[in-house]
Design an enzyme around this catalytic site. Structure first.
Site, PDB file in Angstrom:
ATOM      1  N   ASP A  21      42.716  -8.265   5.561  1.00 44.31           N
ATOM      2  CA  ASP A  21      42.236  -8.642   6.878  1.00 44.31           C
ATOM      3  C   ASP A  21      43.221  -9.684   7.424  1.00 44.31           C
ATOM      4  O   ASP A  21      43.898 -10.359   6.653  1.00 44.31           O
ATOM      5  CB  ASP A  21      40.831  -9.234   6.743  1.00 44.31           C
ATOM      6  CG  ASP A  21      40.313  -9.774   8.049  1.00 44.31           C
ATOM      7  OD1 ASP A  21      40.404  -9.058   9.048  1.00 44.31           O
ATOM      8  OD2 ASP A  21      39.832 -10.921   8.065  1.00 44.31           O
ATOM      9  N   CYS A  62       0.834  -1.206   0.000  1.00 45.85           N
ATOM     10  CA  CYS A  62       0.000   0.000   0.000  1.00 45.85           C
ATOM     11  C   CYS A  62       0.869   1.256   0.000  1.00 45.85           C
ATOM     12  O   CYS A  62       2.096   1.169   0.026  1.00 45.85           O
ATOM     13  CB  CYS A  62      -0.928   0.010   1.219  1.00 45.85           C
ATOM     14  SG  CYS A  62      -0.005   0.042   2.766  1.00 45.85           S
ATOM     15  N   ASP A  81      33.729  -9.006   6.412  1.00 48.89           N
ATOM     16  CA  ASP A  81      34.431  -7.936   5.708  1.00 48.89           C
ATOM     17  C   ASP A  81      33.621  -7.322   4.563  1.00 48.89           C
ATOM     18  O   ASP A  81      34.164  -6.566   3.767  1.00 48.89           O
ATOM     19  CB  ASP A  81      35.757  -8.465   5.155  1.00 48.89           C
ATOM     20  CG  ASP A  81      36.684  -8.921   6.262  1.00 48.89           C
ATOM     21  OD1 ASP A  81      36.797  -8.202   7.269  1.00 48.89           O
ATOM     22  OD2 ASP A  81      37.277  -9.990   6.138  1.00 48.89           O
ATOM     23  N   CYS A 136       3.577   1.743   2.680  1.00 46.81           N
ATOM     24  CA  CYS A 136       4.840   1.022   2.428  1.00 46.81           C
ATOM     25  C   CYS A 136       5.790   1.934   1.648  1.00 46.81           C
ATOM     26  O   CYS A 136       6.982   2.026   1.945  1.00 46.81           O
ATOM     27  CB  CYS A 136       4.609  -0.251   1.604  1.00 46.81           C
ATOM     28  SG  CYS A 136       3.439  -1.405   2.314  1.00 46.81           S
ATOM     29  N   CYS A 193      28.901  -2.854 -35.560  1.00 47.20           N
ATOM     30  CA  CYS A 193      27.697  -3.661 -35.311  1.00 47.20           C
ATOM     31  C   CYS A 193      27.354  -3.627 -33.827  1.00 47.20           C
ATOM     32  O   CYS A 193      26.192  -3.480 -33.439  1.00 47.20           O
ATOM     33  CB  CYS A 193      27.919  -5.114 -35.727  1.00 47.20           C
ATOM     34  SG  CYS A 193      28.411  -5.358 -37.435  1.00 47.20           S
ATOM     35  N   ASP A 220      37.506 -12.176   4.009  1.00 52.07           N
ATOM     36  CA  ASP A 220      36.866 -13.479   3.872  1.00 52.07           C
ATOM     37  C   ASP A 220      35.452 -13.398   3.317  1.00 52.07           C
ATOM     38  O   ASP A 220      34.787 -14.404   3.148  1.00 52.07           O
ATOM     39  CB  ASP A 220      36.882 -14.240   5.210  1.00 52.07           C
ATOM     40  CG  ASP A 220      36.087 -13.512   6.294  1.00 52.07           C
ATOM     41  OD1 ASP A 220      35.336 -12.581   5.964  1.00 52.07           O
ATOM     42  OD2 ASP A 220      36.230 -13.884   7.472  1.00 52.07           O
ATOM     43  N   CYS A 256      31.645  -6.652 -36.916  1.00 50.76           N
ATOM     44  CA  CYS A 256      32.689  -5.679 -36.562  1.00 50.76           C
ATOM     45  C   CYS A 256      32.210  -4.799 -35.408  1.00 50.76           C
ATOM     46  O   CYS A 256      31.088  -4.924 -34.929  1.00 50.76           O
ATOM     47  CB  CYS A 256      33.050  -4.817 -37.768  1.00 50.76           C
ATOM     48  SG  CYS A 256      31.695  -3.783 -38.354  1.00 50.76           S
TER      49      CYS A 256
END
Length: 820
Positions: A509, A22, A712, A25, A93, A708, A90
């Site tokens: 890290d 609605c 992070d 929102c 195109c 990782d 080419c």
């Protein structure tokens, strides 16, 4: 896609949102989005379920997604539509197809790749595929949704290659007699006399006419079927240049053969050999291109070939073989020695060594036992294992890798932007220069001026075909990203290829990147009068009640030595100091030196050990049993074996290395000194890592961050290029542009060196393509004729044009053999 507004200096980002019902929102989402820094306005449309965000500076999409989630809704990522395009020849195109697709309502971004013959379209969820296909058709090309079955595509490519081979063979067979009759007469006087005396000039011309007509009607008709309609749409391409050039040479020869009186005196000559040989030579170039293009996508074919066709599954107390597509999640699959693992899964029984080099690039087989993950496509070495299927079909690691490599290969780098602008207008410019060449020769040229004008105008048309320009970038990207996949480096976004070569600092890290990410017991010294195993037994028994990573490491060390733990009572954790408990009637205290001092114990006997551990970046813990100092222990996260070599390799590339970690400063400094790291930022939270990267960017310029991919994510997103350390099975790391499948830092210098090699390769290709055209167009136009009497024959122009494309493709293929 971020596009600048032409009226105000703002950026625009479009999000697809699900869950709205609605107008309230809409209001909630707009409010959250407007609270983000730099956002000027946010417009949410309930009907289209989309939000358009306008900002004064580029805003991280992750921030926008989080704002929508805070409002209680979810951002859905609209999958890009992938089309297979037929008929492109080419670079011009490519520009025309992109332009047509961009005009379709709802399209935010359209990227077309000449080498892969694919188009990637991003935009609204409401975009109709039929509208996109129709747009491509209006531009003069054919399009359809990419088939899911790669083998169909390969069969089609093989069929096209065979067709080219047949056409080339027929064209060469028909063109050779024409070439001998024409050029033999020019170059060998005796042969010319033989033709005049035995065949007659007119008869020779008629033979050339028949053979050339067959060449143009059959092997050469592809140029007219595509080139003429493109010309009529005022969108000429390479086929148009070939069509005009051959028609001009053939048409002039036709008049000279059948109505010579229509031509000025002294200009009656035929150029059938030019028209026929141009078709043959350009078909030769296209055949070589088709073969080379097949090799550029070799990495994808190799990955597809790794997919097993069948699997042995446990069913009704029997093991039966079924097609791999019939395997469903949770099925138990048996894998015997020497077999390829058919699907992703978890080992439930047995143990073996598995060759995972196809996903990690690491040649050493990895031990697998119950609880370990295995990846489909890898090879079981020496034992039989049973695995429980966890990911199948499109969700499998191999399918994700193939999808990532395809997307990276289909991407367009910033370096391509200039090429696109130039090539879009290149063909019309060449046609203008060809016409200008004809006019200048006709007015100022020596007799026969008409002949000179025609030949040089045709040479300009043929020599300037921009095939090499169109292939220069995409072929290098295809080979470079494919080679990266073979080395365990996945470029999720092709742009990272260009960005990586410009980074000045690699920020890393610590935990899980420099180190194993799994704390282990590294040091354990006992006082005289105490038995090592017995002390470890009581310490592990106490630590088993704690969830701290240090405690887990001590318990694991005891388990590895098969030490049975004892029951404990009166367990108590002393905040900031340590823990105490009763074990088998003994009072055990475990903690830092200040805890021992508080208990009235002297830690001097372990002074040397404590000093050494501090220098190694480890924090010592002490153990007392019944008020007697018993042992000193240390738990540390060991540095990966490959880390030293990786940092040395980064320094050799001329890069600075910075470590950003949440660990204490002393531990971080000790590890940095051991690894020769240039800069350390310690004791920072995930948000602090983002600030640290910003400071590095201000100080040094472009920064690559290696993490990782979990904690992070904000730092990976903030960096110019985010590299996520994968684990062999974790490839869908959204915050990173590059995924290092081996889990080793060694992948970082590999990725950067590959980036530098690929961009260098692209620059070589572009330099060749541009310089080639800039240099040869004036020569083809005849600028050297007044001073040196040199003209470029259309036949040599066609050969040079074909050679240019082959050179670019051959140069790109050198990346297949890239080594660090």
């Amino acid at each position: 896609m971020k596009t600048k507004n032409t009226k105000t200096p703002t950026y625009q980002e479009v999000l697809s949102i699900e869950g709205m019902s609605c107008a309230s929102c809409v209001g909630r989402i707009e409010k959250q989005l407007k609270n983000i820094e730099h956002v000027e306005n946010a417009e949410v449309n309930l009907a289209t379920e989309q939000a358009t965000v306008y900002s004064s500076q580029p805003v991280d999409v992750t921030q926008l997604n989080k704002a929508v989630e805070r409002a209680g809704y979810k951002v859905t990522e609209t999958k890009p539509i992938e089309l297979s395009i037929e008929g492109m020849s080419c670079a011009s195109c490519v520009g025309r197809v992109e332009k047509s697709l961009a005009k379709v309502a709802g399209v935010q971004q359209a990227t077309v790749n000449l080498a892969t013959e694919r188009a990637w379209i991003k935009g609204d969820a409401q975009i109709k595929t039929s509208d996109l296909i129709e747009a491509v058709k209006k531009a003069g090309y054919e399009a359809k949704l990419v088939e899911q079955d790669q083998s169909d595509r390969q069969d089609k490519k093989a069929s096209e290659q065979n067709q080219l081979k047949r056409d080339l063979g027929l064209s060469a067979l028909l063109s050779l007699p024409v070439f001998i009759l024409a050029m033999g007469s020019h170059m060998i006087p005796a042969f010319h006399m033989w033709v005049v005396n035995n065949l007659g000039t007119q008869q020779s011309w008629l033979i050339q006419f028949v053979l050339t007509t067959l060449v143009l009607l059959f092997p050469g008709r592809r140029f007219y079927q595509k080139g003429v309609p493109a010309l009529l749409r005022f969108a000429p391409d390479m086929n148009s240049l070939v069509a005009i050039g051959t028609i001009a040479a053939y048409g002039f020869s036709l008049i000279a053969t059948f109505i010579p009186q229509a031509l000025p005196e002294g200009t009656v000559h035929v150029y059938y050999e030019a028209a026929a040989m141009i078709v043959s030579l350009i078909l030769l170039g296209r055949y070589f291109e088709a073969k080379a293009k097949g090799r550029t996508s070799g990495a994808i074919q190799h990955l597809v070939g790794m997919q097993a066709k069948t699997a042995r599954v446990h069913q009704d107390s029997k093991v039966i073989e079924v097609p791999v597509e019939n395997v469903t999640a949770q099925m138990i699959v048996e894998i015997r020695p020497g077999e390829r693992v058919p699907i992703d899964g978890e080992v439930v029984d047995g143990h073996s060594y598995i060759d995972e080099s196809m996903i990690t690039g690491e040649p050493v087989p990895v031990k697998k036992q119950a609880g370990d993950q295995v990846v489909g496509g890898t090879i079981n070495q020496n034992g039989t294992v049973n695995i429980r299927a966890t990911a199948i079909g499109e969700d499998s690691v191999l399918a994700q890798i193939i999808r990532m490599v395809e997307q990276a290969q289909g991407s367009k780098l910033p370096i391509q932007a200039l090429v696109d602008k130039v090539t879009l207008w290149f063909v019309p410019a060449v046609m203008f220069l060809s016409a200008l060449t004809f006019i200048v020769w006709l007015i100022f040229g020596p007799d026969p001026a008409l002949t000179f004008g025609l030949i040089n105008a045709v040479a300009v048309l043929i020599v300037a075909c921009p095939c090499a320009m169109g292939l220069a970038t995409p072929t290098s990207i295809m080979v470079g990203t494919g080679r990266g996949a073979e080395l365990g480096v996945l470029f999720r976004k092709g742009e990272a290829l260009q960005m990586l070569q410009d980074v000045s600092v690699v920020a890393v890290d610590k935990t899980g990147t420099l180190t194993e990410g799994k704390p282990t017991l590294t040091d354990f010294q006992v006082q005289q009068g105490f038995e090592k195993e017995q002390v470890l037994r009581v310490v592990a028994s106490v630590e088993a009640k704690s969830e701290h990573p240090i405690a887990l490491a001590i318990v694991q060390a005891a388990e590895e030595q098969n030490i049975q733990l004892l029951p404990i009572t009166d367990f108590e954790a002393m905040t900031g100091l340590g823990i105490q408990a009763n074990v088998a009637g003994q009072v055990i205290h475990i903690g830092a030196d200040r805890y021992m001092q508080q208990l009235g114990l002297d830690v001097a006997p372990f002074e040397q050990d404590s000093l050494r551990l501090g220098q190694e970046g480890k924090t010592p813990l002490y153990v007392s049993i019944d008020q007697q100092l018993a042992a000193i222990i240390a738990v540390a996260d060991p540095i990966k074996e490959t880390t030293h070599a990786a940092i040395a390799a980064l320094h050799q590339l001329g890069l600075k290395v910075a470590m950003i970690t949440g660990d204490n400063r002393h531990t971080a400094q000790a590890i940095a000194a051991k690894l020769n790291i240039d800069q350390v930022v310690a004791e920072v939270l995930p948000e602090g890592k983002v600030d640290a990267i910003r400071q590095l960017q201000e100080q040094y310029g472009r920064v690559a961050f290696v993490g990782d991919g979990i904690n992070d994510a904000p730092a990976l997103a903030q960096s110019d290029v985010g590299l996520a350390i994968g684990t062999g099975t974790d490839v869908a790391i959204e915050a990173a542009e590059v995924v290092l499948m081996s889990g080793s830092l060694q992948g970082v210098p590999t990725a950067i060196a590959l980036s530098k090699a690929t961009i260098s390769n692209i620059r070589q290709n572009l330099a060749w393509a541009f310089i080639y055209n800039v240099a040869l167009i004036p020569i083809a136009a005849g600028v050297l004729y007044p001073a040196f009497g040199i003209l470029l024959s259309p036949i040599f122009a066609a050969g040079a044009m074909a050679l240019s494309s082959v050179f670019v493709l051959g140069n790109a293929l050198r990346l297949k053999y890239f080594k660090v």
